[in-house]
Motif scaffolding. Structure first.
Motif, PDB file in Angstrom:
ATOM      1  N   ASN A 270       0.825  -1.206   0.000  1.00 34.81           N
ATOM      2  CA  ASN A 270       0.000   0.000   0.000  1.00 34.81           C
ATOM      3  C   ASN A 270       0.862   1.260   0.000  1.00 34.81           C
ATOM      4  OD1 ASN A 270      -2.387  -1.451   0.013  1.00 34.81           O
ATOM      5  ND2 ASN A 270      -2.565  -1.468   2.239  1.00 34.81           N
ATOM      6  N   ALA A 271       1.944   1.236   0.773  1.00 34.52           N
ATOM      7  CA  ALA A 271       2.837   2.391   0.822  1.00 34.52           C
ATOM      8  C   ALA A 271       3.495   2.631  -0.533  1.00 34.52           C
ATOM      9  CB  ALA A 271       3.901   2.181   1.899  1.00 34.52           C
ATOM     10  N   TYR A 272       3.938   1.560  -1.181  1.00 38.27           N
ATOM     11  CA  TYR A 272       4.581   1.714  -2.491  1.00 38.27           C
ATOM     12  C   TYR A 272       3.573   2.088  -3.580  1.00 38.27           C
ATOM     13  CZ  TYR A 272       9.266   0.613  -1.125  1.00 38.27           C
ATOM     14  OH  TYR A 272      10.517   0.691  -0.562  1.00 38.27           O
ATOM     15  N   SER A 273       2.359   1.607  -3.464  1.00 36.55           N
ATOM     16  CA  SER A 273       1.333   2.000  -4.418  1.00 36.55           C
ATOM     17  C   SER A 273       1.078   3.502  -4.334  1.00 36.55           C
ATOM     18  CB  SER A 273       0.044   1.219  -4.133  1.00 36.55           C
ATOM     19  OG  SER A 273      -0.965   1.578  -5.058  1.00 36.55           O
ATOM     20  N   THR A 274       1.010   4.020  -3.115  1.00 39.19           N
ATOM     21  CA  THR A 274       0.842   5.463  -2.928  1.00 39.19           C
ATOM     22  C   THR A 274       2.035   6.223  -3.480  1.00 39.19           C
ATOM     23  OG1 THR A 274      -0.496   5.118  -0.939  1.00 39.19           O
ATOM     24  CG2 THR A 274       0.547   7.271  -1.192  1.00 39.19           C
ATOM     25  N   GLU A 278       1.757   8.917  -6.558  1.00 39.99           N
ATOM     26  CA  GLU A 278       1.963  10.338  -6.280  1.00 39.99           C
ATOM     27  C   GLU A 278       3.280  10.890  -6.822  1.00 39.99           C
ATOM     28  OE1 GLU A 278       1.447  11.176  -2.136  1.00 39.99           O
ATOM     29  OE2 GLU A 278      -0.644  10.480  -2.108  1.00 39.99           O
ATOM     30  N   TYR A 279       4.311  10.028  -6.928  1.00 44.43           N
ATOM     31  CA  TYR A 279       5.639  10.528  -7.283  1.00 44.43           C
ATOM     32  C   TYR A 279       6.265   9.846  -8.490  1.00 44.43           C
ATOM     33  CZ  TYR A 279       5.493  12.752  -2.661  1.00 44.43           C
ATOM     34  OH  TYR A 279       5.149  13.502  -1.568  1.00 44.43           O
ATOM     35  N   GLY A 280       5.703   8.741  -8.952  1.00 44.15           N
ATOM     36  CA  GLY A 280       6.247   8.071 -10.124  1.00 44.15           C
ATOM     37  C   GLY A 280       7.452   7.204  -9.812  1.00 44.15           C
ATOM     38  N   ALA A 281       8.417   7.197 -10.726  1.00 41.77           N
ATOM     39  CA  ALA A 281       9.521   6.239 -10.665  1.00 41.77           C
ATOM     40  C   ALA A 281      10.719   6.779  -9.902  1.00 41.77           C
ATOM     41  CB  ALA A 281       9.924   5.820 -12.069  1.00 41.77           C
ATOM     42  N   LEU A 282      10.522   7.180  -8.652  1.00 45.44           N
ATOM     43  CA  LEU A 282      11.642   7.529  -7.790  1.00 45.44           C
ATOM     44  C   LEU A 282      12.304   6.247  -7.272  1.00 45.44           C
ATOM     45  CD1 LEU A 282      10.126  10.422  -5.625  1.00 45.44           C
ATOM     46  CD2 LEU A 282      11.558  10.612  -7.669  1.00 45.44           C
ATOM     47  N   ASP A 283      13.420   6.419  -6.560  1.00 42.25           N
ATOM     48  CA  ASP A 283      14.069   5.272  -5.942  1.00 42.25           C
ATOM     49  C   ASP A 283      13.154   4.654  -4.897  1.00 42.25           C
ATOM     50  OD1 ASP A 283      16.790   3.853  -5.603  1.00 42.25           O
ATOM     51  OD2 ASP A 283      16.190   4.318  -3.544  1.00 42.25           O
ATOM     52  N   MET A 291       4.989   8.571   4.215  1.00 41.84           N
ATOM     53  CA  MET A 291       4.670   8.603   5.644  1.00 41.84           C
ATOM     54  C   MET A 291       5.235   9.818   6.336  1.00 41.84           C
ATOM     55  SD  MET A 291       7.244   5.447   6.610  1.00 41.84           S
ATOM     56  CE  MET A 291       6.621   4.464   5.260  1.00 41.84           C
ATOM     57  N   SER A 292       5.833  10.739   5.558  1.00 38.94           N
ATOM     58  CA  SER A 292       6.501  11.854   6.201  1.00 38.94           C
ATOM     59  C   SER A 292       6.345  13.171   5.470  1.00 38.94           C
ATOM     60  CB  SER A 292       8.002  11.551   6.315  1.00 38.94           C
ATOM     61  OG  SER A 292       8.559  11.403   5.013  1.00 38.94           O
ATOM     62  N   ALA A 293       5.266  13.331   4.735  1.00 34.16           N
ATOM     63  CA  ALA A 293       5.089  14.549   3.963  1.00 34.16           C
ATOM     64  C   ALA A 293       5.110  15.786   4.844  1.00 34.16           C
ATOM     65  CB  ALA A 293       3.773  14.485   3.187  1.00 34.16           C
ATOM     66  N   GLN A 294       4.749  15.614   6.109  1.00 33.43           N
ATOM     67  CA  GLN A 294       4.698  16.763   7.010  1.00 33.43           C
ATOM     68  C   GLN A 294       6.060  17.085   7.632  1.00 33.43           C
ATOM     69  OE1 GLN A 294       3.900  13.753   7.681  1.00 33.43           O
ATOM     70  NE2 GLN A 294       4.252  13.216   9.814  1.00 33.43           N
ATOM     71  N   LEU A 295       7.050  16.213   7.413  1.00 31.70           N
ATOM     72  CA  LEU A 295       8.352  16.403   8.037  1.00 31.70           C
ATOM     73  C   LEU A 295       9.358  16.905   7.012  1.00 31.70           C
ATOM     74  CD1 LEU A 295       8.410  13.183  10.220  1.00 31.70           C
ATOM     75  CD2 LEU A 295       7.951  15.500  10.980  1.00 31.70           C
ATOM     76  N   GLU A 296       9.680  18.170   7.043  1.00 29.67           N
ATOM     77  CA  GLU A 296      10.530  18.793   6.041  1.00 29.67           C
ATOM     78  C   GLU A 296      11.895  18.132   5.946  1.00 29.67           C
ATOM     79  OE1 GLU A 296      11.148  21.259   2.933  1.00 29.67           O
ATOM     80  OE2 GLU A 296       9.316  21.188   4.113  1.00 29.67           O
ATOM     81  N   THR A 297      12.393  17.623   7.056  1.00 27.74           N
ATOM     82  CA  THR A 297      13.764  17.088   7.073  1.00 27.74           C
ATOM     83  C   THR A 297      13.913  15.778   6.330  1.00 27.74           C
ATOM     84  OG1 THR A 297      13.290  16.041   9.199  1.00 27.74           O
ATOM     85  CG2 THR A 297      14.385  18.201   9.233  1.00 27.74           C
ATOM     86  N   VAL A 298      12.830  15.094   6.049  1.00 28.16           N
ATOM     87  CA  VAL A 298      12.957  13.820   5.357  1.00 28.16           C
ATOM     88  C   VAL A 298      12.239  13.823   4.020  1.00 28.16           C
ATOM     89  CG1 VAL A 298      13.349  12.452   7.402  1.00 28.16           C
ATOM     90  CG2 VAL A 298      11.004  12.856   6.675  1.00 28.16           C
ATOM     91  N   LYS A 299      11.888  14.996   3.527  1.00 31.18           N
ATOM     92  CA  LYS A 299      11.233  15.069   2.219  1.00 31.18           C
ATOM     93  C   LYS A 299      12.223  14.749   1.125  1.00 31.18           C
ATOM     94  CE  LYS A 299       7.322  18.144   2.979  1.00 31.18           C
ATOM     95  NZ  LYS A 299       6.710  19.428   2.634  1.00 31.18           N
TER      96      LYS A 299
END
Length: 299
Positions: A270-274, A278-283, A291-299
């Motif tokens: 489910n996490a990878y499907s999201t 939302e982001y396509g073919a990233l690593d 799980m961390s869109a709200q945390l600027e340091t791990v974006k």
């Protein structure tokens, strides 16, 4: 040396085929992508206009294709490629596909007088270029003996898992573990950030403790910790998230076939499907973004 047909000259297949040439083999190649064909030609591969032309007369045929549906259509359809391969040739499928299609390929190859192995790989693009891949091999030991010199040109570790389809089964289990572990590593860093922990300090602790794993060492999902990580390069893909999603879905399919539920794998899927939506073919390590869109340091 052998005459080898290589079908699928992409990010993995291209360098694998180049290593076969390095060891003195003649390699006939085909890929639908012009870019892949041009790169293959630059590496000394004899590029053919069709897959059928590439395999005709070859001693060994290697396939490295995106999924089981493509392999099924190419090899097992009414006018499939099997009829173009000479009797007695060795067929090696190094694609990552479902176990059922792999067993179907083995059966059809045997009926056509061919030797067959399913031999998916681990080691990624870097391993393909270095010729240091791990092959998980399903099929008879006699066929593996025939194919071993070819496999040794592309990999350092060759493990005979068992009968037809068992190589794919082992690859599926390995990728299931990797995907769920990387998801857990990402959750750990999200929690650590919320608790005010320094990422590098935490990495140093975990890699010397019981939480140590290849996922955190080679796919650390936060920047500034591991030199040249994907996280330091805006998650430019080494092992792309859509491939991880494919592998996790293969695990769920395999589990469904034997009546087993994989709760952690379902969550990771489910996490990878999201992530892919939302982001396509990233690593694949970019799963932390889900799980961390709200945390600027791990974006």
């Amino acid at each position: 040396m052998s005459v080898i047909a290589f079908i699928g000259l992409g990010a993995m297949g291209g360098p694998m085929a180049a290593n076969l040439i390095r060891d003195g083999n003649t390699v006939r190649g085909f890929d639908l992508s012009k870019e892949a064909r041009d790169a293959g030609a630059a590496n000394g591969i004899e590029i053919h206009d069709t897959a059928a032309a590439a395999v005709r007369g070859s001693d060994v045929v290697i396939t490295m294709l995106p999924n089981g549906a493509i392999l099924d259509d190419l090899m097992l359809s009414k006018d499939g490629l099997l009829s173009s391969i000479k009797t007695g040739a060795v067929l090696i499928d190094s694609s990552s596909i479902d176990v059922a299609t792999s067993k179907k390929l083995h059966a059809a190859a045997k009926s056509g007088g061919l030797h067959c192995l399913d031999a998916p790989v681990s080691g990624g693009i870097a391993g393909a270029k270095a010729g240091s891949l791990t092959f998980m091999v399903g099929g008879s030991s006699e066929t593996l003996d025939l194919a071993r010199p070819v496999l040794e040109s592309m990999g350092h570790t060759i493990i005979h898992v068992g009968g037809p389809g068992s190589g794919q089964a082992a690859k599926t289990c390995n990728q299931m573990l990797f995907g769920t572990t990387l998801t857990a590593v990402s959750e750990m860093f999200v929690l650590a950030t919320a608790l005010g922990l320094d990422h590098e300090t935490l990495w140093n602790i975990v890699t010397q403790s019981t939480g140590d794993c290849r996922a955190i060492r080679n796919f650390c999902p936060v920047p500034g910790v591991v030199l040249n990580s994907a996280a330091d390069k805006e998650f430019s893909p080494g092992f792309a998230a859509p491939l991880m999603l494919k592998d996790l879905n293969l695990a769920l399919t395999a589990a469904d076939a034997v009546g087993q539920r994989l709760a952690l794998t379902e969550a990771a899927t489910n996490a990878y499907s999201t992530l892919v939506d939302e982001y396509g073919a990233l690593d694949c390590s970019a799963v932390i973004k889900t799980m961390s869109a709200q945390l600027e340091t791990v974006k």
